[in-house]
Design a protein around this motif. Structure first.
Motif, PDB file in Angstrom:
ATOM      1  N   ASN A 274       0.279  -1.036   0.006  1.00 43.43           N
ATOM      2  CA  ASN A 274       0.022   0.004  -0.066  1.00 43.43           C
ATOM      3  C   ASN A 274       1.289   1.392   0.243  1.00 43.43           C
ATOM      4  O   ASN A 274       0.539   2.110  -0.475  1.00 43.43           O
ATOM      5  CB  ASN A 274      -0.766   0.129   1.039  1.00 43.43           C
ATOM      6  CG  ASN A 274      -2.213  -1.371   1.079  1.00 43.43           C
ATOM      7  OD1 ASN A 274      -1.871  -1.412   0.021  1.00 43.43           O
ATOM      8  ND2 ASN A 274      -1.934  -1.978   2.663  1.00 43.43           N
ATOM      9  N   LEU A 275       2.334   1.105  -0.522  1.00 43.04           N
ATOM     10  CA  LEU A 275       3.059   2.306   0.515  1.00 43.04           C
ATOM     11  C   LEU A 275       3.617   2.638  -0.889  1.00 43.04           C
ATOM     12  O   LEU A 275       4.372   1.759  -2.123  1.00 43.04           O
ATOM     13  CB  LEU A 275       4.217   1.999   1.331  1.00 43.04           C
ATOM     14  CG  LEU A 275       4.001   1.471   2.537  1.00 43.04           C
ATOM     15  CD1 LEU A 275       4.822   1.223   3.955  1.00 43.04           C
ATOM     16  CD2 LEU A 275       3.283   2.927   3.454  1.00 43.04           C
ATOM     17  N   CYS A 295       6.449   9.043   1.885  1.00 37.75           N
ATOM     18  CA  CYS A 295       6.185   7.834   1.294  1.00 37.75           C
ATOM     19  C   CYS A 295       5.091   8.278   1.946  1.00 37.75           C
ATOM     20  O   CYS A 295       4.441   8.616   2.838  1.00 37.75           O
ATOM     21  CB  CYS A 295       6.707   6.724   2.110  1.00 37.75           C
ATOM     22  SG  CYS A 295       5.837   5.441   2.696  1.00 37.75           S
ATOM     23  N   ASP A 297       0.572   6.385   2.123  1.00 38.12           N
ATOM     24  CA  ASP A 297      -0.054   5.200   2.000  1.00 38.12           C
ATOM     25  C   ASP A 297      -1.019   5.059   1.433  1.00 38.12           C
ATOM     26  O   ASP A 297      -2.279   5.463   1.350  1.00 38.12           O
ATOM     27  CB  ASP A 297      -0.184   4.455   3.486  1.00 38.12           C
ATOM     28  CG  ASP A 297      -1.405   3.456   4.016  1.00 38.12           C
ATOM     29  OD1 ASP A 297      -1.890   3.053   3.361  1.00 38.12           O
ATOM     30  OD2 ASP A 297      -1.289   3.337   4.989  1.00 38.12           O
ATOM     31  N   SER A 299      -3.915   3.343   1.339  1.00 43.09           N
ATOM     32  CA  SER A 299      -4.920   2.607   1.946  1.00 43.09           C
ATOM     33  C   SER A 299      -5.730   3.130   2.174  1.00 43.09           C
ATOM     34  O   SER A 299      -7.241   2.609   2.567  1.00 43.09           O
ATOM     35  CB  SER A 299      -4.182   1.172   2.382  1.00 43.09           C
ATOM     36  OG  SER A 299      -3.937   1.650   3.587  1.00 43.09           O
ATOM     37  N   GLN A 300      -5.267   4.521   2.611  1.00 43.23           N
ATOM     38  CA  GLN A 300      -5.909   5.188   3.674  1.00 43.23           C
ATOM     39  C   GLN A 300      -5.815   6.647   3.060  1.00 43.23           C
ATOM     40  O   GLN A 300      -5.269   7.820   2.542  1.00 43.23           O
ATOM     41  CB  GLN A 300      -5.071   5.979   5.040  1.00 43.23           C
ATOM     42  CG  GLN A 300      -4.606   3.856   5.260  1.00 43.23           C
ATOM     43  CD  GLN A 300      -3.868   4.524   7.379  1.00 43.23           C
ATOM     44  OE1 GLN A 300      -4.551   5.332   7.902  1.00 43.23           O
ATOM     45  NE2 GLN A 300      -2.915   4.096   7.406  1.00 43.23           N
ATOM     46  N   VAL A 311       2.718   9.259   5.479  1.00 43.75           N
ATOM     47  CA  VAL A 311       3.572   8.042   6.563  1.00 43.75           C
ATOM     48  C   VAL A 311       5.293   8.535   6.403  1.00 43.75           C
ATOM     49  O   VAL A 311       5.518   8.528   8.297  1.00 43.75           O
ATOM     50  CB  VAL A 311       3.948   6.793   5.285  1.00 43.75           C
ATOM     51  CG1 VAL A 311       5.049   6.001   6.958  1.00 43.75           C
ATOM     52  CG2 VAL A 311       2.322   6.075   5.535  1.00 43.75           C
ATOM     53  N   LYS A 347      10.449   1.514   5.808  1.00 40.93           N
ATOM     54  CA  LYS A 347       8.666   1.760   6.142  1.00 40.93           C
ATOM     55  C   LYS A 347       9.226   2.895   7.488  1.00 40.93           C
ATOM     56  O   LYS A 347       8.181   4.323   7.445  1.00 40.93           O
ATOM     57  CB  LYS A 347       9.208   0.507   7.647  1.00 40.93           C
ATOM     58  CG  LYS A 347       9.475  -1.205   6.766  1.00 40.93           C
ATOM     59  CD  LYS A 347       7.717  -0.669   6.322  1.00 40.93           C
ATOM     60  CE  LYS A 347       7.404  -2.017   5.472  1.00 40.93           C
ATOM     61  NZ  LYS A 347       6.387  -2.443   4.382  1.00 40.93           N
TER      62      LYS A 347
END
Length: 777
Positions: A274-275, A295, A297, A299-300, A311, A347
């Motif tokens: 999702n990133l 980065c 996300d 999915s949000q 992120v 991450k």
């Protein structure tokens, strides 16, 4: 029963990544710059043939493509009149050339040193290769190098060539060839904007056109990637508007955007689940500092702003704008423009280490077999051995560097390297300016590799939430009958069956007003149809443009229809409303408009109140790109303002007859000249001609196609005088342009802004336009 188009798309939509034996996206099967190949060389020496399987004299600036046991490159080649661009196909194992497909250069501000910078893509199932050329041709070639179809994006859609070689590469997915461009065509797409076009891979027909939500900043070169996120198949790309965007692959519906740059976004994004990661090298819109790595996300998504959640980001005053990142094993590799490689924990965004390998970079990194392969501009390839999966800074002494050189006029000099290496089938393929190299460790035994497939798309419930008309945009002839197909789709953009009990309504739509406030008429036509198909019967109006609309309950879809001028074509603009732009022309709305002069005569005027390059200088295209062997003539008049006249011209088969408004630097006088490819003097034949402000002149340009050449002739005379029997200038082109749309050219270079007010530049008018087939009056 589903239509043939729907069946094809459904069959292709389930396809994941290309097989390990193919490298059909410039960033590889996973579209992230990471190859899973093993046993790749950590060094090489072309002179001794150490770790070099073969070398072929077909270098370039773009990453190669490997498909079906063949390797393809795009490159500029030749000198002088023969300077062109070509796609070259070689046998992957031996490097033997199998064929080449040449393309002339025209309609471009890009210089020769930056040709062939656009990566290729392909359809492994069909064996076809797609190229977006500097001149604006989107071409489809079969495995034998035969042309399957082509679209001339400049003459058909008003595409603008990128500055410095920035032309966006096509991406193939779900049966579609998708790419981005800056363009200005007609109607609701007349304003200059960043748009994305999806063409049917088998026919070249337009499936959809989408655009960014933000105003255009500048040219860009972010090549799209494909990902499945939240069950939706998305095309994700940076844009010329300073944002990162996601569109549904099969419909072009925008899902979200994330604006993070004050200028264009050139790097291609990379995706991990999702990133999504991307970077830029411009000013930031929210912070007084340059450059950014982000980065997000996907999915949000904020439902109100249609924006993914941030992120992490890195803003440290570094430009990350000319090379694309790579992602491998949780590490993000991002080259800074001055040649320092930054690595981030993917991450968290924490910087893991940095490595200085160059002073100037363009090419993107390849991560493969525990190594990073990366070029700098000045002829050097670095192979950087990684430690602990890339999480620990490598030892400087372990880095291998090879310096490429070439021989020019008997001297060995440093060459330029701007490409991106690829790794497939146990080899690393890379291009210097002059050569294509295949690197391989002869002792290694390549093993079959398998890439992780994309996540599955959400299973369709079969419910239609929308529809599109296919084709979405078409150019037709007067009196022609055109067929359209209704393609219904579900919430994720996948084709589904037509709803039962639907009530179809087809209609002609009244276009919106032009920038000058003129109201164009609707299409002179009749449209009828059902819930699955429609028929448009055009009247025999010589030129027009407009829209048809289909509705089925709450479902609505539109298509764009242009009726282009056919030869012979004549107009004096007298019947056109004041302030209107010629119907059926491309790249004219907002740049050329009809004006009534004090003597009551209607003429076509070039915009003279905007100094921005795409508006100050413009080609207006009249006919279709397949026009050939014809003559174009028109009357022109310019006024001198602040010591300058405008540039005025006629376009015929991609040659331009230019009446210069400024004196030639060498001759010290204004000239009449014939040119093709303005950025380079491939053709630049000129004679002095001192034309006067406020007086009308007649221009004529003819291109006669002969077996081995084209003969280009131009002439000028004062309006009202007898036309000269001879031609003012003539040129014979042994590598000719065989076809090309007729058009008008205008350039107003002296618009000024003072105290917040625009001071208009020179005025330029056209009248009595005539386009006729050669041999006919």
């Amino acid at each position: 029963m589903l239509s043939r188009c729907c069946v094809t798309l459904l069959a292709l939509c389930s396809a994941s990544l290309a097989g390990a034996a193919d490298w059909v996206h410039w960033r590889g099967p996973a579209m992230n710059g990471h190859s899973l190949e093993k046993g790749l060389p950590a060094d090489f020496d072309p002179a001794k043939k150490e770790n070099v399987a073969w070398i072929a004299p077909y270098g370039g600036r773009a990453a190669p493509l490997v498909m079906g046991g063949r390797i393809y490159v795009m490159q500029g080649f030749g000198e002088g009149l023969g300077e062109s661009e070509r796609v070259v196909c070689l046998d992957e194992k031996s490097g033997k050339k199998l064929w080449e497909f040449d393309q002339r250069i025209y309609h471009s501000e890009i210089v020769s040193s930056r040709l062939g910078w656009t990566p290729l893509t392909g359809d492994p199932a069909a064996g076809t290769v797609f190229a977006h050329t500097t001149a604006g041709n989107l071409i489809c070639l079969d495995k034998d190098g035969k042309l399957v179809w082509q679209r001339q994006m400049t003459e058909e859609f008003g595409r603008v060539s990128g500055y410095g070689g920035r032309v966006v590469a096509p991406t193939f997915d779900s049966g579609l060839v998708i790419f981005g461009m800056l363009n200005s065509s007609w109607g609701d797409q007349a304003r200059g904007w960043n748009r994305f076009v999806a063409l049917d891979g088998k026919t070249g027909a337009v499936v959809w056109i989408a655009e960014t939500p933000n105003p255009l900043k500048s040219t860009y070169q972010s090549n799209p990637v494909i990902a499945v996120i939240g069950g939706q198949r998305l095309m994700i790309t940076g844009g010329g508007d300073g944002a990162l965007h996601a569109f549904k692959v099969r419909t072009g519906e925008r899902v979200w955007s994330y604006k993070f740059s004050g200028g264009a976004v050139n790097p291609s994004p990379v995706v991990d689940g999702n990133l999504i990661y991307c970077s830029h090298g411009e000013e930031n819109p929210d912070k007084p500092i340059i450059g950014r790595v982000i980065c997000v996300d996907a999915s949000q998504i904020d439902p109100k702003e249609k924006e993914p959640k941030l992120v992490w980001e890195y803003i440290g005053g570094k430009r990350f704008g000319l090379s694309s990142p790579a992602l491998a094993d949780g590490v993000l590799y991002v080259p800074e423009d001055s040649g320092e490689l930054y690595t981030f924990d993917a991450k968290s965004g924490k910087i893991l280490w940095k490595h200085r390998y160059a002073t100037e970079v363009r090419g993107a990194p390849l991560v493969a077999d525990g190594k990073v392969y990366i070029f700098d501009v000045k002829g050097r390839l670095s192979i950087i051995p990684l430690k602990s999966g890339g999480k620990v800074k490598p030892d400087e002494d372990d880095v291998f560097v090879y310096q490429f050189r070439e021989t020019i006029k008997g001297k060995v000099v440093q060459t330029e390297t701007n490409g991106t290496p690829i790794a497939v089938n146990g080899r690393v393929y890379l291009t210097s300016r002059t050569d294509l190299l295949a690197l391989a460790d002869p002792n290694a035994k390549p093993a079959k590799v398998s890439y992780k497939p994309m996540p599955a798309e959400t299973e369709s419930d079969g419910k239609a939430v929308g529809a599109r008309l296919f084709p979405y945009e078409i150019t037709a002839k007067p009196g022609e009958e055109v067929k359209f197909e209704v393609v219904y789709f579900d919430a994720n953009g996948r084709p589904v069956k037509a709803p039962e009990g639907g009530a179809a309504k087809w209609s002609i739509v009244t276009p919106g007003k032009t920038p000058t406030g003129a109201q164009p008429p609707p299409l002179a036509a009749k449209v009828t149809g059902t819930t699955t198909e429609g028929t448009l019967a055009l009247e025999k109006n010589p030129v027009q443009q407009g829209y048809i609309e289909f509705t089925d309950g709450k479902i609505t879809a539109r298509a764009r229809v242009r009726v282009a001028a056919q030869l012979p074509a004549r107009t004096d603009f007298d019947k056109a409303p004041d302030g209107s732009s010629p119907a059926g022309w491309v790249n004219t709305n907002g740049k050329f408009f009809v004006k009534k002069l004090p003597d009551g005569n209607n003429v076509l005027m070039k915009l003279n109140t905007d100094a921005r390059p795409p508006l100050a200088k413009a080609n207006g295209y009249i006919t279709t790109p397949d026009a050939s062997d014809y003559t174009i003539a028109a009357d022109v008049m310019g006024t001198e303002v602040r010591g300058k006249l405008p540039d005025a011209g006629l376009i015929n088969s991609r040659y331009t007859l230019v009446l210069d408004g400024k004196p030639d630097a060498e001759l010290g006088k204004r000239t009449l000249r014939i040119t093709s490819w303005e950025a380079r003097p491939r053709i630049n034949v000129a004679v002095p001609y001192e034309w006067e402000s406020g007086k009308w002149y007649s221009l004529k340009l003819t291109v006669e196609q002969e077996e081995k050449q084209a003969v280009i002739r131009g002439k000028i005379w004062k309006k009202g005088d007898e036309e000269p029997k001879g031609w003012t200038l003539e040129f014979r082109d042994p590598v000719p342009n065989r076809t090309g749309a007729a058009g008008l050219y205008g350039y107003i270079s002296n618009v000024q802004e003072a105290n917040g007010k625009i001071e208009p530049g020179s005025e330029l008018y056209f009248d009595n336009l005539a386009i006729t087939a050669n041999g006919k009056k």
